[in-house]
Design an enzyme around this catalytic site. Structure first.
Site, PDB file in Angstrom:
ATOM      1  N   LYS A  72      26.198 -33.334   3.789  1.00 26.79           N
ATOM      2  CA  LYS A  72      27.576 -33.799   3.560  1.00 26.79           C
ATOM      3  C   LYS A  72      27.818 -35.102   4.322  1.00 26.79           C
ATOM      4  CE  LYS A  72      29.959 -29.395   2.592  1.00 26.79           C
ATOM      5  NZ  LYS A  72      30.871 -28.353   3.056  1.00 26.79           N
ATOM      6  N   HIS A  96      17.229 -14.165 -24.038  1.00 26.06           N
ATOM      7  CA  HIS A  96      16.994 -15.160 -25.087  1.00 26.06           C
ATOM      8  C   HIS A  96      16.178 -16.347 -24.593  1.00 26.06           C
ATOM      9  CE1 HIS A  96      19.779 -13.058 -27.783  1.00 26.06           C
ATOM     10  NE2 HIS A  96      20.373 -12.734 -26.641  1.00 26.06           N
ATOM     11  N   GLU A 141      21.158 -19.030   1.909  1.00 28.20           N
ATOM     12  CA  GLU A 141      21.819 -19.460   3.145  1.00 28.20           C
ATOM     13  C   GLU A 141      21.585 -18.525   4.332  1.00 28.20           C
ATOM     14  OE1 GLU A 141      25.807 -21.570   2.387  1.00 28.20           O
ATOM     15  OE2 GLU A 141      25.543 -20.341   0.624  1.00 28.20           O
TER      16      GLU A 141
HETATM   17  C1  F6R Z   1      28.463 -22.217   4.102  1.00 31.58           C
HETATM   18  C2  F6R Z   1      28.814 -22.100   2.694  1.00 31.58           C
HETATM   19  C3  F6R Z   1      28.842 -23.350   1.883  1.00 31.58           C
HETATM   20  C4  F6R Z   1      30.273 -23.923   1.776  1.00 31.58           C
HETATM   21  C5  F6R Z   1      30.312 -25.170   0.889  1.00 31.58           C
HETATM   22  C6  F6R Z   1      31.726 -25.685   0.675  1.00 31.58           C
HETATM   23  O1  F6R Z   1      28.593 -20.964   4.712  1.00 31.58           O
HETATM   24  O2  F6R Z   1      29.046 -21.040   2.214  1.00 31.58           O
HETATM   25  O3  F6R Z   1      28.309 -23.048   0.610  1.00 31.58           O
HETATM   26  O4  F6R Z   1      31.128 -22.953   1.251  1.00 31.58           O
HETATM   27  O5  F6R Z   1      29.524 -26.178   1.473  1.00 31.58           O
HETATM   28  O6  F6R Z   1      32.426 -25.846   1.862  1.00 31.58           O
HETATM   29  P1  F6R Z   1      33.903 -25.236   1.989  1.00 31.58           P
HETATM   30  O7  F6R Z   1      33.754 -23.773   1.730  1.00 31.58           O
HETATM   31  O8  F6R Z   1      34.346 -25.543   3.385  1.00 31.58           O
HETATM   32  O9  F6R Z   1      34.721 -25.931   0.947  1.00 31.58           O
END
Ligand code: F6R
Length: 353
Positions: free
Chosen positions: A348, A254, A238
């Protein structure tokens, strides 16, 4: 080799989202949020939980994976991580479910929150609001709401401080005042070794980022550093926008050992970062050294990193900080904004019903 200097960083142009301030503030912020979590009222019956499930995704799950390692040697109850839509069938009224979502809108975590409520589990939410906070109000369950503005992964100190504080108050892990007192010393160490003002010649975080440039990182976790291995792998993804993987000792001995026979062509493009924990079985320490040698013999790039700590908590916090710096410097060498993760949001939204 990247010929970009890591010693004259133009923060305004390369770090648009100001990721650096979160990395630099990790230790002091951990202490601030520990104190805030300490005054959060925990329902007294939570102490009766005989199973703990921590639910979260991505950066928000990392507090759970790391806390789980620290609880392993002490907690007398099962502690499980869920990074998916559903809770295990065993979740019941005697289970404490802690759901962490920075945004409070992540659908997998929200679904587990709803499931936990419908199964009558003891339930606690952590995050900045969103749908989870609304559900917590509706269900009349505790919600530790914070307002730390950052990418979820950069708010690890808040979520980790909260989870560890709650776990310590419920008797599942010991975090003494003495241990917390030493967190300032970790910050001093960080400032003397890894911050941007320490020139590359003396800065092992910058040096490792340089070695990792144009390589595929594979982070190897061991002992209490298994969750941190996942965290660092995700940070390479990221922050540095690089594919990266992680493996755990002794399990990788393993299988991945056998896989090290390939690629035959360019194994030197894979860089193993071995997180050498002091808090592991003696046999694992031997395995770490043998693993390092085997991969070196097979022409992989290898770095074995140790951390000067006097408790598992210290080792974990130092390793997180080191990984944060390395991935940050690697982002600069890759000439990418360490903060941006646009593709996650796009993904998303494609899933939204
Ligand atoms: C972005 C990050 C992502 C979010 C993940 C879940 O910086 O770390 O991995 O953590 O998409 O979103 P949240 O944390 O808002 O539930």
């Amino acid at each position: 080799m990247a010929d970009i200097s890591l010693d004259a960083i133009d923060f305004k142009n390369v770090d648009e989202g100001a990721m650096y301030q979160h990395i630099e503030g990790f230790f002091s912020n951990f202490l601030i949020w520990w104190k805030l979590a300490n005054s959060f009222p925990l329902p007294s019956h939570f102490v009766k939980a005989n199973k703990i499930v921590i639910s979260g995704m991505g950066g928000s799950a990392q507090a759970g994976t790391i806390a789980k390692d620290l609880l392993f040697g002490e907690s007398k109850v099962t502690v499980e991580l869920v990074r998916d839509y559903h809770l295990p069938a065993y979740v019941d009224r005697n289970t404490l479910v802690i759901a962490i979502s920075y945004s409070g809108t992540t659908e997998e975590t929200i679904n587990t929150f709803i499931e936990a409520y419908s199964k009558g589990a003891m339930l606690l939410g952590i995050g900045t609001g969103g749908q989870m906070a609304a559900l917590a109000r509706k269900y009349k369950v505790p919600y530790f709401e914070h307002d730390y503005e950052a990418q979820p992964r950069a708010a690890l100190h808040v979520h980790l401080a909260a989870v560890l504080n709650f776990m310590s108050r419920l008797g599942h892990v010991t975090i003494s005042d003495e241990m917390l007192g030493r967190v300032d010393e970790l910050e001093t160490y960080m400032r003397a070794h890894w911050v941007e003002t320490i020139p590359e010649g003396n800065n092992e975080a910058k040096q490792l980022a340089r070695k990792m440039f144009n390589h595929v990182p594979i982070v190897i976790g061991d002992g209490v550093l298994c969750g941190v291995a996942g965290r660092i792998k995700s940070h390479f993804n990221e922050n540095a926008k690089s594919m990266a993987y992680y493996e755990l000792l002794p399990e990788m001995n393993h299988n991945a050992l056998v896989g090290s026979e390939r690629p035959v062509k360019s194994p030197e493009w894979l860089h193993l970062l071995l997180l050498d924990s002091k808090y592991t079985d003696e046999q694992n320490k031997t395995r770490m050294v043998l693993t390092e040698q085997l991969f070196k013999d097979r022409k992989f790039k290898v770095t074995r990193q140790q951390f000067n700590s006097s408790s598992p908590l210290e080792e974990v916090l130092l390793a997180v900080s080191f990984g944060d710096y390395v991935s940050y410097y690697l982002a600069l060498l890759n000439q990418v904004d360490p903060t941006a993760v646009n593709v996650i949001a796009q993904f998303k939204s494609k899933l939204a019903h």
